[in-house]
Design an enzyme around this catalytic site. Structure first.
Site, mmCIF file in Angstrom:
data_model
loop_
_atom_site.group_PDB
_atom_site.id
_atom_site.type_symbol
_atom_site.label_atom_id
_atom_site.label_comp_id
_atom_site.label_asym_id
_atom_site.label_seq_id
_atom_site.Cartn_x
_atom_site.Cartn_y
_atom_site.Cartn_z
ATOM 1 N N SER A 64 0.860 -1.199 0.000
ATOM 2 C CA SER A 64 0.000 0.000 0.000
ATOM 3 C C SER A 64 0.884 1.232 0.000
ATOM 4 O O SER A 64 1.990 1.219 0.567
ATOM 5 C CB SER A 64 -0.883 0.009 1.250
ATOM 6 O OG SER A 64 -1.556 1.248 1.371
ATOM 7 N N TYR A 103 -1.563 0.341 10.876
ATOM 8 C CA TYR A 103 -1.721 -0.312 9.564
ATOM 9 C C TYR A 103 -0.539 0.037 8.653
ATOM 10 O O TYR A 103 0.058 -0.846 8.018
ATOM 11 C CB TYR A 103 -3.035 0.139 8.923
ATOM 12 C CG TYR A 103 -3.226 -0.320 7.495
ATOM 13 C CD1 TYR A 103 -3.669 -1.611 7.210
ATOM 14 C CD2 TYR A 103 -2.979 0.540 6.414
ATOM 15 C CE1 TYR A 103 -3.859 -2.035 5.899
ATOM 16 C CE2 TYR A 103 -3.161 0.129 5.100
ATOM 17 C CZ TYR A 103 -3.605 -1.157 4.847
ATOM 18 O OH TYR A 103 -3.784 -1.571 3.542
#
Ligand SMILES: NC(=O)c1ccc[n+]([C@@H]2O[C@H](COP(=O)([O-])OP(=O)(O)OC[C@H]3O[C@@H](n4cnc5c(N)ncnc54)[C@H](OP(=O)(O)O)[C@@H]3O)[C@@H](O)[C@H]2O)c1
Length: 255
Positions: A146, A159
């Site tokens: 990501s 995260y």
């Protein structure tokens, strides 16, 4: 074995109910991928994906795999290869948990568990996968990283840091496998409209699972090792990576 045109003929999706993982499978099946194994912890969530892939002509099996069950990964990967009944050309790691940052800051146990689901579990699983692909002598591992891991923001650092770790692991794994016939493709999407992001505000450059799938399919054909989705993020993140910390802190607070 990828066919003469380089198309994937067999696929394992780790996180078989993932919207992005399913979109990648749905993109590859019409291109010649006749065998798909969906691996995950909830068969009932993978069954609708299996039905869609079967309707496209693929033979689909579902196997049990839980990213946090590290002791079970060797058996789970054996079950995946047994289910395929052939070499697996491509393995997509599409599992992941986003979590709620403020909750995670208040619950260190939950934060650490997210780290296991997004980083430690994939490390174990992908090492088993890499060994099997090396034994075959060919294959590509696609890792859903990501942009959140490329430069970690204070607003989602639990995260983001798990993705930073996964991204670094995937790059190192890929470099370690050069010359073995096994490749690693690191995929860095921005915000994608999926179950993971449902109900969240849509930021600029938001994209879809289908766009991620197209980018992955193109990158597999081209033999690339890194892809950003949308591609603009390659340049945006290159600039963000080099911003001084105080500037990044102020800018990312608004993201
Ligand atoms: N959506 C985005 O904006 C975005 C952006 C960048 C990167 N990504 C990454 O892309 C990947 C796919 O995400 P998505 O957007 O498709 O999300 P999604 O639809 O919510 O899929 C997440 C998948 O992870 C699985 N999973 C979670 N914990 C697991 C565990 N312990 N063991 C096995 N599977 C587990 C879920 O399975 P269950 O059905 O059992 O919950 C689900 O299949 C993730 O790695 C995510 O971090 C997403």
């Amino acid at each position: 074995m990828q066919n003469a045109l380089g198309a994937v003929q067999s696929l394992l999706v780790l996180g078989g109910s993932s919207d992005i993982g399913a979109a990648i499978a749905e993109r590859l099946v019409p291109g010649g991928c006749g065998t798909v194994v969906l691996a995950g912890r909830r068969p009932e969530a993978m069954e609708p994906v299996a039905k869609r892939l079967q309707a496209l002509g693929a033979a689909v099996t579902i196997v049990n795999w839980d990213a946090v069950d590290i002791g079970g990964h060797a058996d789970a990967m054996k079950a995946a290869w047994d289910a395929a009944e052939m070499d697996i050309d491509c393995v997509v790691l599409a599992s992941g948990v986003l979590g709620d940052q403020s909750h995670l800051e208040d619950d260190p146990t939950a934060a650490a568990e997210l780290g296991v689901a997004n980083y430690a579990g994939p490390v174990s699983t992908l090492l088993h996968v890499a060994r099997r692909l090396q034994e075959q002598g060919h294959g590509t591992i696609v890792v859903l990283s990501s942009v959140a891991g490329e430069r970690v923001r204070s607003s989602n650092f639990v995260y983001g840091s798990s993705k930073a770790g996964l991204d670094g692991f995937a790059q190192g794994l890929g470099d370690s496998l050069v010359g073995t016939g096994v490749d690693v493709l690191v995929v860095r999407p921005g915000f994608v409209h999926t179950a993971m992001t449902a109900g969240r505000d849509t930021p600029p450059l938001a994209t879809t699972p289908e766009a991620v799938a197209d980018a992955v399919a193109d990158a597999l054909t081209a033999g690339r090792h890194t892809v950003w989705v949308p591609g603009t993020f390659r340049y945006v993140m290159s600039a963000f990576r080099h911003l001084p910390r105080p500037v990044w802190r102020r800018l990312s607070a608004r993201m």
